[in-house]
Design a protein around this motif. Structure first.
Motif, PDB file in Angstrom:
ATOM      1  N   ALA A  67      -7.424  -4.035   2.245  1.00 29.49           N
ATOM      2  CA  ALA A  67      -8.091  -3.598   3.479  1.00 29.49           C
ATOM      3  C   ALA A  67      -7.146  -3.686   4.667  1.00 29.49           C
ATOM      4  O   ALA A  67      -7.139  -2.804   5.533  1.00 29.49           O
ATOM      5  N   PHE A  68      -6.332  -4.739   4.715  1.00 25.77           N
ATOM      6  CA  PHE A  68      -5.375  -4.897   5.806  1.00 25.77           C
ATOM      7  C   PHE A  68      -4.379  -3.745   5.833  1.00 25.77           C
ATOM      8  O   PHE A  68      -4.142  -3.135   6.872  1.00 25.77           O
ATOM      9  N   LEU A  69      -3.795  -3.425   4.665  1.00 28.62           N
ATOM     10  CA  LEU A  69      -2.788  -2.364   4.614  1.00 28.62           C
ATOM     11  C   LEU A  69      -3.375  -0.989   4.881  1.00 28.62           C
ATOM     12  O   LEU A  69      -2.769  -0.171   5.578  1.00 28.62           O
ATOM     13  N   LEU A  70      -4.554  -0.723   4.364  1.00 30.65           N
ATOM     14  CA  LEU A  70      -5.153   0.601   4.548  1.00 30.65           C
ATOM     15  C   LEU A  70      -5.642   0.832   5.971  1.00 30.65           C
ATOM     16  O   LEU A  70      -5.678   1.963   6.444  1.00 30.65           O
ATOM     17  N   ASN A  71      -6.020  -0.235   6.677  1.00 31.20           N
ATOM     18  CA  ASN A  71      -6.552  -0.095   8.037  1.00 31.20           C
ATOM     19  C   ASN A  71      -5.509  -0.306   9.131  1.00 31.20           C
ATOM     20  O   ASN A  71      -5.814  -0.175  10.307  1.00 31.20           O
ATOM     21  N   THR A  72      -4.276  -0.639   8.754  1.00 31.49           N
ATOM     22  CA  THR A  72      -3.207  -0.836   9.731  1.00 31.49           C
ATOM     23  C   THR A  72      -2.346   0.418   9.793  1.00 31.49           C
ATOM     24  O   THR A  72      -2.049   1.021   8.767  1.00 31.49           O
ATOM     25  N   ARG A  73      -1.977   0.810  11.016  1.00 31.89           N
ATOM     26  CA  ARG A  73      -1.122   1.989  11.167  1.00 31.89           C
ATOM     27  C   ARG A  73       0.211   1.758  10.488  1.00 31.89           C
ATOM     28  O   ARG A  73       0.786   0.674  10.557  1.00 31.89           O
ATOM     29  N   THR A  74       0.714   2.787   9.842  1.00 34.52           N
ATOM     30  CA  THR A  74       1.939   2.679   9.045  1.00 34.52           C
ATOM     31  C   THR A  74       3.132   2.280   9.892  1.00 34.52           C
ATOM     32  O   THR A  74       4.007   1.536   9.437  1.00 34.52           O
ATOM     33  N   ILE A  75       3.190   2.724  11.130  1.00 35.98           N
ATOM     34  CA  ILE A  75       4.336   2.433  11.996  1.00 35.98           C
ATOM     35  C   ILE A  75       4.438   0.941  12.321  1.00 35.98           C
ATOM     36  O   ILE A  75       5.518   0.442  12.618  1.00 35.98           O
ATOM     37  N   LYS A  76       3.325   0.205  12.220  1.00 35.76           N
ATOM     38  CA  LYS A  76       3.331  -1.224  12.530  1.00 35.76           C
ATOM     39  C   LYS A  76       3.720  -2.084  11.331  1.00 35.76           C
ATOM     40  O   LYS A  76       3.867  -3.290  11.459  1.00 35.76           O
ATOM     41  N   LEU A  77       3.889  -1.470  10.159  1.00 40.88           N
ATOM     42  CA  LEU A  77       4.196  -2.212   8.945  1.00 40.88           C
ATOM     43  C   LEU A  77       5.686  -2.172   8.640  1.00 40.88           C
ATOM     44  O   LEU A  77       6.389  -1.254   9.044  1.00 40.88           O
ATOM     45  N   SER A  78       6.147  -3.155   7.879  1.00 40.38           N
ATOM     46  CA  SER A  78       7.547  -3.181   7.446  1.00 40.38           C
ATOM     47  C   SER A  78       7.733  -2.192   6.300  1.00 40.38           C
ATOM     48  O   SER A  78       6.772  -1.633   5.775  1.00 40.38           O
ATOM     49  N   GLU A  79       8.983  -1.986   5.899  1.00 39.40           N
ATOM     50  CA  GLU A  79       9.283  -1.055   4.807  1.00 39.40           C
ATOM     51  C   GLU A  79       8.613  -1.495   3.504  1.00 39.40           C
ATOM     52  O   GLU A  79       8.083  -0.673   2.757  1.00 39.40           O
ATOM     53  N   LYS A  80       8.651  -2.790   3.247  1.00 35.42           N
ATOM     54  CA  LYS A  80       8.039  -3.323   2.028  1.00 35.42           C
ATOM     55  C   LYS A  80       6.532  -3.087   2.024  1.00 35.42           C
ATOM     56  O   LYS A  80       5.953  -2.678   1.013  1.00 35.42           O
ATOM     57  N   ALA A  81       5.893  -3.310   3.165  1.00 34.70           N
ATOM     58  CA  ALA A  81       4.450  -3.100   3.283  1.00 34.70           C
ATOM     59  C   ALA A  81       4.101  -1.618   3.195  1.00 34.70           C
ATOM     60  O   ALA A  81       3.074  -1.246   2.615  1.00 34.70           O
ATOM     61  N   GLN A  82       4.948  -0.767   3.743  1.00 35.26           N
ATOM     62  CA  GLN A  82       4.711   0.679   3.664  1.00 35.26           C
ATOM     63  C   GLN A  82       4.769   1.158   2.221  1.00 35.26           C
ATOM     64  O   GLN A  82       3.990   2.016   1.808  1.00 35.26           O
TER      65      GLN A  82
END
Length: 97
Positions: A67-82
């Protein structure tokens, strides 16, 4: 090992230490990092990450890692999380249709 959150890519912040006489000297605000293992229900995988306590609280608030990854904007995530987020979306699309 650098002090960077592996999900949100947050780094140490720089600011001023202000004395009683209002003198300002530079200081750093380090992250409160923890090694945790988070489970993805959609991917049926465990991820061992070094994340900030603030990020861990946000994951707990959102429900789980998926839920955290799907609801967070991609630009705010690290490469690993993306990369994990792309796997999640691919698996969801495969299961849906």
């Amino acid at each position: 090992m650098s002090r960077i959150c592996e999900l949100t890519n947050r780094r140490k912040a720089v600011g001023n230490k202000v004395s009683h006489s209002n003198r300002k000297t530079k200081r750093t605000f380090c992250l409160n990092l923890h090694k945790v293992t988070l489970y993805s229900h959609i991917l049926n995988k465990k991820f061992r990450l070094r994340i900030a306590a603030r990020t861990l609280r946000t994951i707990d608030y959102k429900g789980d890692l998926d839920a955290f990854l799907l609801n967070t904007r991609t630009i705010k995530l690290s490469e690993k999380a993306q990369k994990i987020k792309r796997e999640l979306k691919k698996t969801l699309a495969k299961n849906a249709g």
